[in-house]
Design an enzyme around this catalytic site. Structure first.
Site, short mmCIF file in Angstrom:
data_model
loop_
_atom_site.label_atom_id
_atom_site.label_comp_id
_atom_site.label_asym_id
_atom_site.label_seq_id
_atom_site.Cartn_x
_atom_site.Cartn_y
_atom_site.Cartn_z
N MET A 87 -3.05 0.44 1.47
CA MET A 87 -4.13 -0.46 1.04
C MET A 87 -5.22 0.34 0.33
SD MET A 87 -4.72 -3.25 4.02
CE MET A 87 -3.70 -4.70 4.14
N GLU A 113 -2.30 0.80 -3.42
CA GLU A 113 -1.91 -0.51 -3.98
C GLU A 113 -2.53 -0.79 -5.35
OE1 GLU A 113 -3.25 -3.42 -1.09
OE2 GLU A 113 -5.35 -2.94 -1.40
N ASP A 152 -11.16 0.81 3.56
CA ASP A 152 -11.03 1.36 2.20
C ASP A 152 -11.96 2.56 1.96
OD1 ASP A 152 -9.37 -0.79 1.91
OD2 ASP A 152 -10.74 -1.96 0.67
N ARG A 186 16.74 10.87 -0.18
CA ARG A 186 16.13 9.79 -0.97
C ARG A 186 14.68 10.11 -1.32
NH1 ARG A 186 18.08 4.78 2.88
NH2 ARG A 186 20.01 4.33 1.77
N GLY A 243 -12.52 -8.33 5.75
CA GLY A 243 -11.28 -7.89 6.39
C GLY A 243 -11.62 -7.04 7.61
N GLN A 274 -2.13 -0.85 8.74
CA GLN A 274 -3.23 0.10 8.57
C GLN A 274 -4.53 -0.40 9.20
OE1 GLN A 274 -2.74 1.75 4.18
NE2 GLN A 274 -1.67 -0.18 4.49
O1 F6P Z 1 -10.65 -4.37 1.89
C1 F6P Z 1 -9.81 -4.16 2.97
C2 F6P Z 1 -8.40 -4.55 2.64
O2 F6P Z 1 -7.60 -4.21 3.76
C3 F6P Z 1 -7.84 -3.97 1.38
O3 F6P Z 1 -7.45 -2.63 1.50
C4 F6P Z 1 -6.71 -4.92 1.10
O4 F6P Z 1 -6.38 -4.95 -0.26
C5 F6P Z 1 -7.27 -6.24 1.53
O5 F6P Z 1 -8.28 -5.95 2.46
C6 F6P Z 1 -6.26 -7.17 2.14
O6 F6P Z 1 -6.88 -8.38 2.44
P1 F6P Z 1 -6.22 -9.53 3.32
O7 F6P Z 1 -6.49 -9.22 4.75
O8 F6P Z 1 -6.92 -10.76 2.84
O9 F6P Z 1 -4.76 -9.54 3.03
#
Ligand code: F6P
Length: 342
Positions: A165, A218, A123, A158, A10, A270
């Site tokens: 992520m 998440e 991450d 609220r 990613g 993000q």
């Molecule tokens: O590992 C990086 C990350 O952004 C995670 O935080 C997230 O769960 C995942 O990649 C999302 O992946 P994709 O780009 O395949 O949706």
């Protein structure tokens, strides 16, 4: 000398900073710099581009990666093919910029390849380094959005639940939640007690607080529950994609606490922002060190951040299990000292 640069997994803000800084150093030394397109796919499918000064200069300010990346192409079961295709590129060495998926993929073939590793992930959970670039930018995105959402939450009185992520690591939720003084921070490393969370939220409501800001990673869960997997990505080294926890927490709290609630999933925003100054410094220094290591033929090294400095370590250090938030980490204590729920 002919050196390849690859960005895998990613994307993370700062990848272009590594490409620019490493290429600038190598090109000045007369090295031929070859960009591998789309991560491992570029090796399997022989997709490359020459990296010239015209192409790389000023790339540092953009998120994404000018080389392209992929988190759907692993090496498992294709190690021999990978090594052969890599040899066919006739590179003296490869600067591989990636996360756990990339380095797990390279772990089995590292022997035959002259490799310099650069850790990357928003991450912040890679072993062997105390920080990865992209993380600070992701935290800035969380903090700024929580601060902004607080106004609309207050206007309507609220609860606002913001999902970040991070997969199995809570660094982004913790960093962004602390920076924005979120009332509640939920991370995977500290499964929360539903009863204690309800007590905390009800107390806040009774105290007259108009809005309540919750940041949830998440992968966070209540005690004894499993993380919410939204879908799977075939071919990805880590197939599960997490998601849905913010909505579940939001609906549950509204019902239990009689306090209107909404949720926001920050998602790929993000990863989409221009890198922060902190991330620019990290990538500028890491890219230069990666290029210098390649010029010295210091293969098998990773460029890591330890004790406030960019330094070198064996690349195998990056191939260890994920670096999660220790339940008693000083950031957790900081949240507790501030009276936040964590
Ligand atoms: O590992 C990086 C990350 O952004 C995670 O935080 C997230 O769960 C995942 O990649 C999302 O992946 P994709 O780009 O395949 O949706």
């Amino acid at each position: 000398m002919r050196i390849g640069i690859l960005t895998g997994g990613g994307d993370a803000p700062g990848l272009n900073g590594i490409i620019e800084s490493a290429s600038r150093v190598l090109l000045q030394k007369g090295v031929e710099v070859v960009g591998i397109r789309d991560g491992f796919e570029g090796i399997f499918e022989n997709k490359t581009i020459p990296l010239t000064l015209e192409l790389v200069q000023n790339a540092h300010a953009e998120s994404g990666t000018l080389l392209g990346s992929s988190n759907r192409c692993g090496t498992a079961g294709r190690e021999k093919e990978f090594a052969e295709k890599f040899r066919a590129l006739k590179l003296d060495g490869l600067i591989a910029c990636g996360g756990d998926g990339t380095f797990a993929g390279l772990a089995k073939i590292v022997e035959g390849i002259n490799l310099i590793g650069v850790p990357k992930t928003i991450d912040n959970d890679l072993a062997g380094t105390e920080a990865t670039f992209g993380f600070d930018t992701a935290c800035a995105c969380v903090a700024e959005n929580v601060d902004a959402l607080r106004f609309t939450a207050a206007a309507h009185s609220r609860i606002m639940v913001v999902e970040t992520m991070g997969r199995t690591a809570g660094w982004i939720a913790l960093g962004g939640g602390l920076a924005s003084y979120a009332d509640v921070i939920l991370i995977p490393e500290r499964p929360f007690s539903r009863a204690k969370l309800l007590e905390f939220v009800r107390r806040k409501k009774t105290s007259g607080q108009r809005e309540l800001m919750i940041v949830v990673s998440e992968g966070a869960t209540a005690e004894g529950e499993d993380p919410k997997v939204m879908f799977e990505v075939a071919g990805s080294p880590q197939k599960e994609r997490y998601g849905g926890v913010a909505m579940a927490v939001s609906r549950w709290l509204e019902k239990e606490c009689d306090w209107e609630s909404r949720h926001v999933v920050l998602g790929h925003l993000q990863r989409a922002r221009q890198p922060t100054t902190t991330d620019r410094f990290l990538t500028s220094f890491m890219g230069v060190q990666a290029a210098e290591a390649a010029l010295e033929k210091a293969w098998g090294q990773a460029i890591v951040y330890r004790e406030g400095r960019i330094t070198r370590a064996p690349i195998t250090d990056l191939m260890q299990p994920a670096r999660l938030v220790a339940p008693d980490h000083r950031w957790v204590k900081q949240a507790q000292t501030l009276g936040l729920f964590i």
